[in-house]
Write a protein that holds these residues in place. Structure first.
Motif, PDB file in Angstrom:
ATOM      1  N   LYS A 257       0.819  -1.215   0.000  1.00 44.58           N
ATOM      2  CA  LYS A 257       0.000   0.000   0.000  1.00 44.58           C
ATOM      3  C   LYS A 257       0.851   1.262   0.000  1.00 44.58           C
ATOM      4  N   ARG A 258       2.083   1.171   0.448  1.00 42.35           N
ATOM      5  CA  ARG A 258       2.993   2.315   0.407  1.00 42.35           C
ATOM      6  C   ARG A 258       4.345   1.821  -0.116  1.00 42.35           C
ATOM      7  N   PRO A 259       5.126   2.704  -0.748  1.00 40.88           N
ATOM      8  CA  PRO A 259       6.427   2.276  -1.269  1.00 40.88           C
ATOM      9  C   PRO A 259       7.369   1.886  -0.139  1.00 40.88           C
ATOM     10  N   LEU A 260       8.192   0.851  -0.409  1.00 41.08           N
ATOM     11  CA  LEU A 260       9.073   0.293   0.617  1.00 41.08           C
ATOM     12  C   LEU A 260      10.528   0.300   0.162  1.00 41.08           C
ATOM     13  N   HIS A 261      11.436   0.421   1.116  1.00 41.89           N
ATOM     14  CA  HIS A 261      12.875   0.322   0.870  1.00 41.89           C
ATOM     15  C   HIS A 261      13.188  -1.129   0.475  1.00 41.89           C
ATOM     16  N   SER A 262      13.849  -1.299  -0.663  1.00 44.23           N
ATOM     17  CA  SER A 262      14.060  -2.663  -1.167  1.00 44.23           C
ATOM     18  C   SER A 262      15.085  -3.441  -0.340  1.00 44.23           C
ATOM     19  N   TYR A 265      12.903  -4.553   2.825  1.00 45.29           N
ATOM     20  CA  TYR A 265      11.741  -5.420   2.577  1.00 45.29           C
ATOM     21  C   TYR A 265      11.912  -6.379   1.401  1.00 45.29           C
ATOM     22  N   GLY A 266      13.054  -6.288   0.703  1.00 44.55           N
ATOM     23  CA  GLY A 266      13.287  -7.227  -0.384  1.00 44.55           C
ATOM     24  C   GLY A 266      13.322  -8.658   0.108  1.00 44.55           C
ATOM     25  N   ASN A 271       7.671  -7.595  -5.471  1.00 40.82           N
ATOM     26  CA  ASN A 271       7.658  -6.375  -6.268  1.00 40.82           C
ATOM     27  C   ASN A 271       6.599  -6.493  -7.368  1.00 40.82           C
ATOM     28  N   PRO A 272       5.691  -5.515  -7.499  1.00 39.14           N
ATOM     29  CA  PRO A 272       4.660  -5.619  -8.537  1.00 39.14           C
ATOM     30  C   PRO A 272       5.238  -5.622  -9.945  1.00 39.14           C
ATOM     31  N   ALA A 273       6.459  -5.082 -10.111  1.00 35.82           N
ATOM     32  CA  ALA A 273       7.092  -5.139 -11.430  1.00 35.82           C
ATOM     33  C   ALA A 273       7.299  -6.581 -11.866  1.00 35.82           C
ATOM     34  N   LEU A 274       7.693  -7.432 -10.936  1.00 34.11           N
ATOM     35  CA  LEU A 274       7.898  -8.844 -11.243  1.00 34.11           C
ATOM     36  C   LEU A 274       6.571  -9.526 -11.545  1.00 34.11           C
ATOM     37  N   LYS A 275       5.548  -9.201 -10.767  1.00 29.68           N
ATOM     38  CA  LYS A 275       4.221  -9.748 -11.049  1.00 29.68           C
ATOM     39  C   LYS A 275       3.788  -9.392 -12.469  1.00 29.68           C
ATOM     40  N   LEU A 276       3.947  -8.122 -12.827  1.00 32.47           N
ATOM     41  CA  LEU A 276       3.510  -7.680 -14.153  1.00 32.47           C
ATOM     42  C   LEU A 276       4.325  -8.351 -15.249  1.00 32.47           C
ATOM     43  N   ALA A 277       5.645  -8.457 -15.045  1.00 30.25           N
ATOM     44  CA  ALA A 277       6.491  -9.089 -16.054  1.00 30.25           C
ATOM     45  C   ALA A 277       6.071 -10.534 -16.295  1.00 30.25           C
ATOM     46  N   ARG A 278       5.800 -11.273 -15.230  1.00 36.47           N
ATOM     47  CA  ARG A 278       5.381 -12.665 -15.373  1.00 36.47           C
ATOM     48  C   ARG A 278       4.019 -12.761 -16.056  1.00 36.47           C
ATOM     49  N   GLY A 356      17.622   4.396 -14.617  1.00 33.64           N
ATOM     50  CA  GLY A 356      18.716   5.313 -14.872  1.00 33.64           C
ATOM     51  C   GLY A 356      18.995   6.216 -13.679  1.00 33.64           C
ATOM     52  N   ALA A 357      19.208   7.489 -13.979  1.00 30.94           N
ATOM     53  CA  ALA A 357      19.560   8.451 -12.928  1.00 30.94           C
ATOM     54  C   ALA A 357      18.441   8.636 -11.916  1.00 30.94           C
ATOM     55  N   GLN A 358      17.198   8.325 -12.306  1.00 36.79           N
ATOM     56  CA  GLN A 358      16.052   8.494 -11.412  1.00 36.79           C
ATOM     57  C   GLN A 358      15.725   7.239 -10.610  1.00 36.79           C
ATOM     58  N   ALA A 359      16.479   6.167 -10.822  1.00 36.63           N
ATOM     59  CA  ALA A 359      16.187   4.908 -10.123  1.00 36.63           C
ATOM     60  C   ALA A 359      16.420   5.044  -8.628  1.00 36.63           C
ATOM     61  N   ARG A 360      15.570   4.345  -7.866  1.00 34.91           N
ATOM     62  CA  ARG A 360      15.683   4.335  -6.408  1.00 34.91           C
ATOM     63  C   ARG A 360      15.550   2.902  -5.902  1.00 34.91           C
ATOM     64  N   ASN A 361      16.071   2.650  -4.701  1.00 34.52           N
ATOM     65  CA  ASN A 361      15.969   1.323  -4.092  1.00 34.52           C
ATOM     66  C   ASN A 361      14.588   1.196  -3.462  1.00 34.52           C
ATOM     67  N   VAL A 362      13.616   0.854  -4.276  1.00 32.86           N
ATOM     68  CA  VAL A 362      12.239   0.897  -3.818  1.00 32.86           C
ATOM     69  C   VAL A 362      11.452  -0.294  -4.346  1.00 32.86           C
ATOM     70  N   ILE A 363      10.515  -0.754  -3.548  1.00 30.77           N
ATOM     71  CA  ILE A 363       9.469  -1.665  -4.015  1.00 30.77           C
ATOM     72  C   ILE A 363       8.230  -0.799  -4.186  1.00 30.77           C
ATOM     73  N   PRO A 364       7.792  -0.554  -5.432  1.00 32.65           N
ATOM     74  CA  PRO A 364       6.697   0.393  -5.663  1.00 32.65           C
ATOM     75  C   PRO A 364       5.334  -0.201  -5.309  1.00 32.65           C
TER      76      PRO A 364
END
Length: 520
Positions: A257-262, A265-266, A271-278, A356-364
């Motif tokens: 529900k809120r962004p997390l430090h990867s 919490y990794g 990560n929803p990115a992985l869910k979407l990719a699969r 890139g330059a805007q990347a952050r250590n985050v689980i969105p």
């Protein structure tokens, strides 16, 4: 030797000596039209460049209306009696209508193009998309910026770079220039002409049905001729009998529900990115087939004439792959012509966190994708959307048409919001043996000769199904842009030789055999 004769000779010889695109020697009326175009090429380009300099992103209603008003003035000075076609509450972008009636004409043609364009990211362009720039050729081949010299014929291989240069202000302007050429040479159309310039095609023409119903009497015709899209990959002129349908789907999958430090919490929160990719990967096989059950079930097979047209068309898939820096096609063993006659599923874009330059250590919190469903004859928008929704459910997802509630989040590991965007429509395919289609092809052969390519379906989409549904008229597509025009992308361009060819083709079609001569 007159200046017009010299210009025409220079124009033809330049194309023959320098261009990679095929040239057909002109005689009779086509030669007259070509000579007039050559003599007026710079004044035509002055007007075209000014038109391209007007931003026309489809979602900017104010900009679209400004374009419509300018287009009305462009048509008015040509005596085409323009007016705006508005929906009931004037909330939608207007279509621009015009007409050229001919005493005694027994047939009517509506000629369609659209004046709206795709969005731009100026940072991705090599020049300002709203300030037309001339280059010697394609950016990866001849990127040098050049200036027109009004005292000299322009090289037909030069390209004009600007948003909508090819898609589809080229179509709009070629139509208007063809009327100029006919009027200047005292040549009347052989059919009553109606002009319909769409202001929201890039949004799926969601109001075109309403506009046509409100103006049904004015738009009744023997055929609608659609000026949009690129010519055949060989560079030869083509007459296209159909288009794929189109529908867009928004897909969102959810993480915390809120962004997390990867780091914190990794390995604990998915990560929803992985869910979407699969999930996206599950939709296609390694051989390029859509893996969604039912995707191909409703496809109406091509007929004998359509299969023969595909077999007769020039084909160089290997050369195209090399030009695009690819080794194999997505569906090995399937030609491009065959592939575009099958329904497809494309990923228009994915958005999740940053790179890139805007990347952050985050689980969105979420990951989103926009899917582009291309339909062929037999498919329905609702049917393909239903198949897709069912496939997502089979992957274990709770499928919603809204954001999930807290209760749904805590009771389902996989949740997806799946919505069908407005403006979608089915495919359309006109029978290749219609008399009006035969006459249009005959008119085009006066400028193309035997090199004219007949194509059952093009890969792109246009609202042809809606046109036929509301007006009852068949549709035929007459493309004119160069095949490598970068439409919808950065550095969209138009090879000027294709603009001249388009003017000649449209002038010939406006003079197609009369119904009586054709024996209809």
């Amino acid at each position: 030797m007159s200046r017009m004769t010299w210009l025409l000779g220079a124009w033809v010889s330049t194309i023959a000596s320098m261009s990679a695109f095929p040239v057909h020697a002109q005689t009779g009326e086509p030669a007259v039209i070509a000579a007039w175009t050559a003599a007026h090429q710079h004044s035509l380009l002055d007007e075209f460049e000014a038109f391209l300099g007007m931003p026309d992103v489809a979602t900017d209603k104010a900009a679209i209306r400004r374009n419509a008003e300018v287009l009305v003035r462009m048509m008015d000075k040509r005596g085409l009696h323009p007016r705006l076609l508005e929906n009931a509450d004037r909330s939608a972008p207007p279509a621009v209508y015009g007409e050229w009636s001919v005493p005694g004409a027994t047939r009517t043609l509506v000629i369609y193009a659209h004046y709206d364009g795709q969005a731009v990211d100026p940072a991705e362009w090599s020049s300002d998309p709203w300030k037309p720039v001339w280059r010697r050729g394609r950016l990866d081949v001849a990127p040098e910026i050049v200036e027109r010299d009004a005292s000299k014929p322009i090289d037909p291989d030069w390209r004009l770079y600007a948003r909508s240069a090819s898609d589809d202000k080229a179509g709009v302007f070629a139509i208007l220039a063809a009327t100029d050429a006919l009027k200047a040479n005292g040549l009347l159309p052989t059919a009553n002409l109606r002009f319909f310039f769409d202001g929201e095609e890039e949004q799926g023409s969601p109001h075109i049905g309403e506009l046509m119903r409100l103006n049904r009497a004015s738009l009744r015709a023997d055929a609608w001729l659609i000026c949009d899209g690129p010519v055949h990959l060989s560079g030869r002129r083509q007459l296209v009998f159909g288009v794929r349908g189109d529908a867009n789907v928004e897909l969102t999958v959810y993480g915390p529900k809120r962004p997390l430090h990867s780091g914190h919490y990794g390995n604990f929160i998915v990560n929803p990115a992985l869910k979407l990719a699969r999930l996206l990967a599950s939709m296609k096989t390694d051989e390029g087939r859509v893996a969604v059950a039912g995707w191909y079930d409703d496809v109406v097979p091509l007929g004998a004439a359509e299969k023969a047209a595909i077999a007769a068309a020039p084909e160089d898939d290997a050369g195209l792959l090399r030009d695009l820096g690819q080794v194999t096609a997505e569906m090995p063993g399937t030609s491009l012509a065959e592939a575009i006659n099958q329904p497809s599923l494309n990923i228009n874009g994915i958005r999740v966190a940053d790179v890139g330059a805007q990347a952050r250590n985050v689980i969105p919190t979420e990951a989103r994708a926009t899917l582009d469903l291309r339909l062929v004859k037999g498919n329905t928008v609702e049917g393909q959307f239903g198949h897709l929704r069912a496939h997502i459910e089979k992957q274990g997802y709770l499928v919603l048409d809204r954001a999930p509630t807290d209760g749904e989040r805590t009771s389902h590991a996989k949740i997806a919001t799946v919505t069908l965007e407005s403006g979608g429509y089915p495919a359309s395919r006109t029978p290749m043996d219609l008399p009006i289609a035969r006459d249009v092809a005959a008119a085009m052969r006066t400028v193309a000769g035997d090199s004219l390519v007949l194509t059952p379906t093009m890969g792109g989409s246009l609202p042809l199904y809606l046109i036929t549904e509301v007006t009852g008229a068949p549709t035929l597509v007459i493309p004119l842009a160069n095949p490598d025009n970068n439409q919808h992308a950065e550095n969209e361009n138009l090879r000027v030789g294709h603009l001249w060819d388009g003017i000649a083709t449209l002038a010939a079609v406006m003079r197609l055999p009369s119904a009586a001569a054709a024996g209809d």
